[in-house]
Design a protein around this motif. Sequence first.
Motif, mmCIF file in Angstrom:
data_model
loop_
_atom_site.group_PDB
_atom_site.id
_atom_site.type_symbol
_atom_site.label_atom_id
_atom_site.label_comp_id
_atom_site.label_asym_id
_atom_site.label_seq_id
_atom_site.Cartn_x
_atom_site.Cartn_y
_atom_site.Cartn_z
ATOM 1 N N UNK A 139 -16.090 15.038 -2.624
ATOM 2 C CA UNK A 139 -15.649 13.690 -2.324
ATOM 3 C C UNK A 139 -14.344 13.457 -1.469
ATOM 4 N N UNK A 140 -14.392 12.731 -0.487
ATOM 5 C CA UNK A 140 -13.149 12.515 0.391
ATOM 6 C C UNK A 140 -12.640 11.213 0.505
ATOM 7 N N UNK A 141 -11.457 10.943 0.683
ATOM 8 C CA UNK A 141 -10.926 9.567 0.901
ATOM 9 C C UNK A 141 -9.660 9.700 1.449
ATOM 10 N N UNK A 142 -9.048 8.844 2.171
ATOM 11 C CA UNK A 142 -7.784 8.485 2.801
ATOM 12 C C UNK A 142 -6.806 8.230 1.435
ATOM 13 N N UNK A 143 -5.672 8.602 1.428
ATOM 14 C CA UNK A 143 -4.674 8.421 0.453
ATOM 15 C C UNK A 143 -3.405 7.610 1.179
ATOM 16 N N UNK A 144 -3.126 6.515 1.253
ATOM 17 C CA UNK A 144 -2.102 5.861 1.808
ATOM 18 C C UNK A 144 -0.934 5.735 0.858
ATOM 19 N N UNK A 145 0.185 6.128 1.265
ATOM 20 C CA UNK A 145 1.411 5.931 0.332
ATOM 21 C C UNK A 145 2.038 4.585 0.018
ATOM 22 N N UNK A 146 2.916 4.678 -1.014
ATOM 23 C CA UNK A 146 3.748 3.591 -1.115
ATOM 24 C C UNK A 146 5.111 3.683 -0.421
ATOM 25 N N UNK A 147 5.814 2.883 0.110
ATOM 26 C CA UNK A 147 6.907 3.117 0.902
ATOM 27 C C UNK A 147 8.160 2.459 0.138
ATOM 28 N N UNK A 148 9.279 3.475 0.431
ATOM 29 C CA UNK A 148 10.445 2.905 0.018
ATOM 30 C C UNK A 148 11.654 3.294 0.685
#
Lengths: 307, 389
Positions: free
Chosen positions: A288-297
Amino acid sequence: MSVSSIRYGLYAVLAVLVFAGSAQATAPAQRVPSAIIMYPNVRNEAGFDTRIEMVNLSSRDQQVKCHYLTPPSCNGTDFFVRLTPNQPISWLASRGTLGGGGHVGVAVPPFFGSGSLKCFVIPEEDGADQNAIQGRAITYGAGGYTESFGAIGIERLSPGEYSSTFELDGINYAQCPDYYHFTFLASELGDPDTESELILSTCDEDLENVIARETVIQFEIINEFEETFSASTSVRCYDRQVLSDINPVFSRDVLGTATGQVIVRGVQGAVIAVIVDKFVTPGGGAPAVSGNEPALSRGRSARIRIP
Amino acid sequence: MIGFGKIRRAIAALVTVSFLAGAPVSAVEVDEIDWTAVLRALGVALDSWRLSPFPRMTPTPTNPPATDTPTPTNTPTFTQTRTPTFTPTLQPTQTNLGQLAFGPSTGLAPAQRLASAFLVFPYVVHSGSKETLVTLINMAERDVRVNCFFIKDAGPVLGCLEVGFSVNLTPLQPFSWYVGDGTNNPLTFTAAPPFDGVGELKCAVDPEIPDLDAHNVLQGRATVFDDDDGDTVAYGAIGFQRRVPGHYSGVISLDGFTYDQCPERLHFQVLAQQSGSNSSLILTPCEEDLLTQTPTSTVVQMQIVNEFEQVFSSSRDFTCLSVLSFSSISTLRRSTLGTDTAHLVLRGVSSPLVGMVIDRFTGGPDNSLHSSANDPYLEGGRRSTVIFP
């Protein structure tokens, strides 16, 4: 009044002047109409292609200038896109588009290799609202392989004259994100392996003088027991690295838990970072593959110059 | 009587003045006065004064055309030209009038991907071979307690069923679990009950102290996958920041004062439904009263703009949660739209909405089926309230 008290008074005035001009370091708000959008990942190579989407979220025509940057040369390929009010457009990286289907103001060359894409709203008149566009890129390959990422959006914060030098300083434009917080799946040997990848690109760009930026990247990794590790790597304009190749600390054997939090930060300059999660489903063992977008600070100032 | 030292200092001052005035003085020996150099420096200084911008002003009275000085005359003309251009340009952005018939949107959309006090995961599944990995991260360097509720549509009789739980996160701790299994980890003092079906997950920060920094600490992500074929959709939770300090009460006022408002409109760029491509639209209302178990129903209005800027519309009503296939919305079909992609704008009538689209399309060398999460762009803000028991 003594000389020293005058001197301290002057220092105080100077300090007020200095800090009054500095921007508050805040991460840019995401998923809102923006003036600059940065696609962190575009691929046209070895069985992979990318659909690039862009949408005008305003009720006015928008002229957009884009630059595709690919290593190792880090030279930009640039083009213009004209969007009518609320218009969506999309094209494949392998094909580009040449005004087909009624897209009169759109001519996009094909992209080769993998790299990042940065697009800038060019206002038709000084003072026009530039926060108008958003975008997304979906990369796909054989066997249902899909990784999709929304573009990182940078809002224009104050009206003013258009300049080909974009000051992402928290005053003219929002700053680049400084810290990226990801939850990641620890690398694990299997069939196939769980081997997530990190995609990095620089936020600072000098496309006028074609000067590729390079920076060291520092990682702080926290497992589920709150134990902390660190690692580092470097990036020059764009790079894609397997997490466990960066450092064994990203593997389950060293980390000790199945997931962790990794905080990513560029040292010499701000960066753009996303992760591609690659794992095996726990029940059926399917890849399985998916994009992982971050939380930003926090935010960090950067400058982008385009020709 | 003027001493030699005073003369020397005066000459040094003159040399300094000439140097500051831009004269190319070099290698001046003050102890042994080189009068030629001094005079040359003075001459250069006088020349530089003559050439400086100040003397240019002198000819102004002698030259009447120059006295007109176009600069001041031009300045107001320039300002007046810019002002009217600037104002009307901004108006369409705020109202979004034009192609779309929606009224003006007011308020501010919640900023996304930042440390938040309240999270909504609009799509959580444990059904058949589908499973969801939910991950929460504490982005602060302090302990935090999180109050969460799974909510699912249990039909017209039972309404919106909820299952609640709390987890404690240590500083910077990531916490993940498969919703079908739940979790009970004595090492990390965290537990979550198993969940079954299709629903949403809402989590609120319950801080130990009322400081604003203690509220905005949470982010999350959900990965929905098919155990059999690896079909995967992963998305970030929609986050709402707390705006004022205060104690958590279980009533989350998304009013733009206590917490961020709910988005007034959701914008998606979607792939038109056609053979091999059938995406899904998932929606859930912002308004939620789990204390009195009052389900929220709303109509969702849709505006669809194709790549030629032609506008279509549609509408649906739902309660608790809606999972709509694009094939059930005729205006999202390729045969209707005429283009491969469309700009979909959504607005809840009775309650603002949150949601996402799951893109499904075929492609690649083997023409295989692909899935990806499509998170919305947010516009405007609208007041809403979530009440936890």
